[in-house]
Design a protein around this motif. Structure first.
Motif, PDB file in Angstrom:
ATOM      1  N   HIS A 115       0.508  -1.115  -0.194  1.00 21.82           N
ATOM      2  CA  HIS A 115      -0.253  -0.227   0.031  1.00 21.82           C
ATOM      3  C   HIS A 115       0.641   0.945  -0.114  1.00 21.82           C
ATOM      4  O   HIS A 115       0.584   1.899  -0.842  1.00 21.82           O
ATOM      5  CB  HIS A 115      -0.830  -0.205   1.293  1.00 21.82           C
ATOM      6  N   CYS A 116       2.200   1.621   0.772  1.00 18.94           N
ATOM      7  CA  CYS A 116       2.766   2.652   1.107  1.00 18.94           C
ATOM      8  C   CYS A 116       3.256   2.845  -0.253  1.00 18.94           C
ATOM      9  O   CYS A 116       3.548   3.822  -0.821  1.00 18.94           O
ATOM     10  CB  CYS A 116       3.660   2.550   2.408  1.00 18.94           C
ATOM     11  N   MET A 117       3.667   1.455  -1.308  1.00 24.63           N
ATOM     12  CA  MET A 117       4.554   1.266  -2.227  1.00 24.63           C
ATOM     13  C   MET A 117       3.901   2.415  -3.139  1.00 24.63           C
ATOM     14  O   MET A 117       4.113   3.303  -3.705  1.00 24.63           O
ATOM     15  CB  MET A 117       5.451   0.116  -2.472  1.00 24.63           C
ATOM     16  N   ASP A 118       2.699   1.651  -3.334  1.00 23.01           N
ATOM     17  CA  ASP A 118       1.859   2.814  -4.362  1.00 23.01           C
ATOM     18  C   ASP A 118       1.957   3.918  -3.738  1.00 23.01           C
ATOM     19  O   ASP A 118       1.901   5.155  -4.938  1.00 23.01           O
ATOM     20  CB  ASP A 118       0.658   1.791  -4.073  1.00 23.01           C
ATOM     21  N   LEU A 119       1.423   4.492  -2.785  1.00 22.59           N
ATOM     22  CA  LEU A 119       1.605   5.945  -2.545  1.00 22.59           C
ATOM     23  C   LEU A 119       2.814   6.260  -3.008  1.00 22.59           C
ATOM     24  O   LEU A 119       2.913   8.045  -3.128  1.00 22.59           O
ATOM     25  CB  LEU A 119       0.973   6.188  -0.869  1.00 22.59           C
ATOM     26  N   ASN A 163      -4.183  13.322   4.585  1.00 25.53           N
ATOM     27  CA  ASN A 163      -4.550  11.716   5.086  1.00 25.53           C
ATOM     28  C   ASN A 163      -3.933  10.268   4.895  1.00 25.53           C
ATOM     29  O   ASN A 163      -4.908   9.583   4.875  1.00 25.53           O
ATOM     30  CB  ASN A 163      -6.256  12.013   5.726  1.00 25.53           C
ATOM     31  N   VAL A 164      -2.969  10.044   4.971  1.00 29.35           N
ATOM     32  CA  VAL A 164      -2.239   9.036   5.121  1.00 29.35           C
ATOM     33  C   VAL A 164      -2.349   8.211   6.437  1.00 29.35           C
ATOM     34  O   VAL A 164      -1.749   8.855   7.294  1.00 29.35           O
ATOM     35  CB  VAL A 164      -0.725   9.221   4.436  1.00 29.35           C
ATOM     36  N   ASN A 165      -2.767   7.193   6.268  1.00 28.04           N
ATOM     37  CA  ASN A 165      -2.765   6.525   7.682  1.00 28.04           C
ATOM     38  C   ASN A 165      -1.661   5.086   7.255  1.00 28.04           C
ATOM     39  O   ASN A 165      -1.539   4.518   6.547  1.00 28.04           O
ATOM     40  CB  ASN A 165      -4.360   5.945   8.066  1.00 28.04           C
ATOM     41  N   THR A 166      -1.007   5.498   8.124  1.00 31.51           N
ATOM     42  CA  THR A 166       0.013   3.966   7.869  1.00 31.51           C
ATOM     43  C   THR A 166       0.638   3.365   9.877  1.00 31.51           C
ATOM     44  O   THR A 166       0.287   4.262  10.489  1.00 31.51           O
ATOM     45  CB  THR A 166       1.107   3.730   6.896  1.00 31.51           C
ATOM     46  N   GLU A 216      -0.415   9.661  11.473  1.00 32.58           N
ATOM     47  CA  GLU A 216      -1.272   9.832  10.014  1.00 32.58           C
ATOM     48  C   GLU A 216      -0.639  11.050   9.786  1.00 32.58           C
ATOM     49  O   GLU A 216      -0.174  11.558  10.555  1.00 32.58           O
ATOM     50  CB  GLU A 216      -2.695   9.987  10.763  1.00 32.58           C
ATOM     51  N   GLY A 217      -1.014  11.383   8.312  1.00 27.48           N
ATOM     52  CA  GLY A 217       0.088  12.963   7.993  1.00 27.48           C
ATOM     53  C   GLY A 217      -0.126  13.072   6.336  1.00 27.48           C
ATOM     54  O   GLY A 217      -0.736  12.496   5.502  1.00 27.48           O
ATOM     55  N   ASN A 218       0.533  13.747   6.544  1.00 30.45           N
ATOM     56  CA  ASN A 218       1.033  13.562   4.697  1.00 30.45           C
ATOM     57  C   ASN A 218       1.664  13.809   3.701  1.00 30.45           C
ATOM     58  O   ASN A 218       2.827  13.496   4.177  1.00 30.45           O
ATOM     59  CB  ASN A 218      -0.154  15.455   4.296  1.00 30.45           C
ATOM     60  N   ILE A 219       2.306  13.630   2.542  1.00 29.92           N
ATOM     61  CA  ILE A 219       3.339  13.748   2.366  1.00 29.92           C
ATOM     62  C   ILE A 219       3.236  14.550   0.163  1.00 29.92           C
ATOM     63  O   ILE A 219       2.088  14.357  -0.089  1.00 29.92           O
ATOM     64  CB  ILE A 219       3.620  12.045   1.324  1.00 29.92           C
ATOM     65  N   SER A 220       4.504  14.768   0.331  1.00 31.67           N
ATOM     66  CA  SER A 220       4.009  15.894  -0.511  1.00 31.67           C
ATOM     67  C   SER A 220       5.673  15.916  -1.452  1.00 31.67           C
ATOM     68  O   SER A 220       6.667  15.441  -0.682  1.00 31.67           O
ATOM     69  CB  SER A 220       4.038  17.529  -0.223  1.00 31.67           C
ATOM     70  N   PRO A 221       5.668  15.769  -2.900  1.00 29.01           N
ATOM     71  CA  PRO A 221       6.983  15.265  -3.889  1.00 29.01           C
ATOM     72  C   PRO A 221       8.247  17.028  -3.826  1.00 29.01           C
ATOM     73  O   PRO A 221       7.019  18.329  -3.508  1.00 29.01           O
ATOM     74  CB  PRO A 221       6.610  15.702  -5.020  1.00 29.01           C
ATOM     75  N   GLY A 264       7.613  13.436   4.651  1.00 25.32           N
ATOM     76  CA  GLY A 264       6.496  13.160   5.160  1.00 25.32           C
ATOM     77  C   GLY A 264       5.748  13.487   6.096  1.00 25.32           C
ATOM     78  O   GLY A 264       7.128  13.973   6.873  1.00 25.32           O
ATOM     79  N   ILE A 265       5.432  14.149   7.159  1.00 18.60           N
ATOM     80  CA  ILE A 265       5.326  14.978   8.036  1.00 18.60           C
ATOM     81  C   ILE A 265       3.622  14.432   8.782  1.00 18.60           C
ATOM     82  O   ILE A 265       2.641  14.157   7.915  1.00 18.60           O
ATOM     83  CB  ILE A 265       4.703  16.742   7.562  1.00 18.60           C
TER      84      ILE A 265
END
Lengths: 264, 264
Positions: B174-178, B190-193, B206-211, B223-224
């Motif tokens: 799941h995380c590799m897809d994200l 709202n990424v939960n892992t 839980e948090g967010n990921i930006s490039p 990732g925050i």
């Protein structure tokens, strides 16, 4: 090697080559003429004019070199030095009142610094903490997205907002004491206080405050707070549930006792 | 006005002044000599040597000016252009393989950028979130203090750590897809892992990921995350308490029923 020394060394080398070739050229031309006018009165004047032209050439070349050095140092070393000083003093912006390549460089440096700031501000905006930067007069310099979201203030509101406006009345004295400590250079951990949002909601926060100091001078405080309002509510709820549970336990043992009595 | 044009304009002005004064000086000297050797054969040669010296002076001055221009452009405009390009391309570092004022300026610019980065990294270190930056090969580029504190890894550990090492087995696909989505430029909220700390503890985040994209090129993900392990536990506790409460209620109504029966 310094640029100025390099330029002067280069110029003096050319000067030497040109002078020497000039000297030999004149010797050669002079020899020819001397042969022709050997018996004439003109010989002496001829030699005089030759030495005059050599002296003139040397002096004028020297003036050229010195002036070049001055032009270079005025138009290049001065703005270069100015940029370097502004950069090394960590000024917010490098300013040059010119319109040339150096002003272009200063502009690019400003953009580069702004770019790095923007990069990090984007990270801060994505943070789940309330981040605020306040100057010595309690004015807000910066707040992040989460701060605006939770506190309900817009970018426009913040311009005229003071730190005192967002503190709950009973927190003001305590917080101002902490604020003074940070202005004096202290870093504070585990600060607990209560903010009041634009629509008068109490926001329980805990976090830390650090001073931002540039060139030994206090610039602003940076506070990073976690909104613990929900946590406090949950804690209260658990407490309430536990109390209820105890009440039920007491009630149950009473009922059990009653049954025991009745069964007798 | 461009520096190079300014320098050349300055030099040509001096050249003009020097040439004109030289010309009049020679005219004056020549007049004196011409008067003296008017009847001599030397007169012609004398004039020849004068024009020769004037031509020589003009040519050599011209060489001086052109060479000055070349030296200035090689030793000043080239490194200046190089710095400007490096700065405007937002390179991590401005590098000059020289040892002069320009290298000094490049060094100051690097220090200035590092200073801004340090300032912001200090803020990030004070944050209560877990902040991590991961490159396209899943290596960690940066993690903040809170991340190290909660995950239990040292700066040394992180050098050889991969993103896959900190994900719970069932979260990896799941995380590799994200991760791939973010590498392609997407911003995820709202990424939960679940992370696994060094001592094998489950960390719910839980948090967010930006490039992070520079010059249109993907550099890293940022990732925050908020550690919600405690929150999850509290939620479970409340659920447990509520279940217990319901059990107690049922038990109580049973007891009350029993009492009623007994009282009959």
């Amino acid at each position: 090697m310094k640029i100025i020394s390099k330029i002067f060394l280069g110029l003096f080398t050319i000067f030497l080559i040109v002078s020497l070739s000039g000297y030999f050229l004149f010797i050669y031309a002079n020899g020819n003429i001397t042969a022709k006018v050997i018996s004439s009165e003109a010989n002496l004047s001829n030699l005089k004019i030759n030495s005059l032209s050599i002296v003139f050439f040397l002096v004028s070349s020297f003036i050229l070199i010195i002036t070049t050095g001055l032009i270079v140092s005025l138009s290049i070393m001065k703005p270069l030095e100015k940029i370097k000083t502004a950069v090394s003093e960590r000024n917010e912006e490098v300013y040059l009142s010119q319109n040339n390549e150096f002003a272009g460089l200063a502009n690019e440096i400003n953009k580069r610094i702004k770019y790095t700031e923007k990069e990090y501000k984007e990270i801060l905006d994505n943070a789940n903490d309330l981040i605020q930067s306040v100057d010595k007069d309690c004015n807000f310099i910066y707040v992040n997205k989460k701060w605006k979201e939770i506190m309900g203030y817009s970018e426009e509101d913040i311009k005229s907002l003071s730190l005192l406006n967002i503190l709950k009345s009973d927190q003001k004295t305590h917080c101002m004491d902490l604020f003074k400590k940070v202005c004096a250079g202290e870093h504070l951990e585990n600060v607990n206080t209560i903010f009041i949002s634009k629509n008068k909601k109490e926001i329980f926060v805990e976090g830390n405050i650090s001073p931002k100091i540039t060139n030994g001078k206090f610039i602003s405080t940076i506070g990073i707070f976690r909104d613990v309002t929900e946590k406090k509510q949950v804690e209260k709820e658990i407490e309430k549930l536990n109390k209820l549970m105890i009440g039920r336990e007491v009630k149950m043992s009473e009922l059990k006792k009653e049954i025991k009595e009745l069964k007798k």
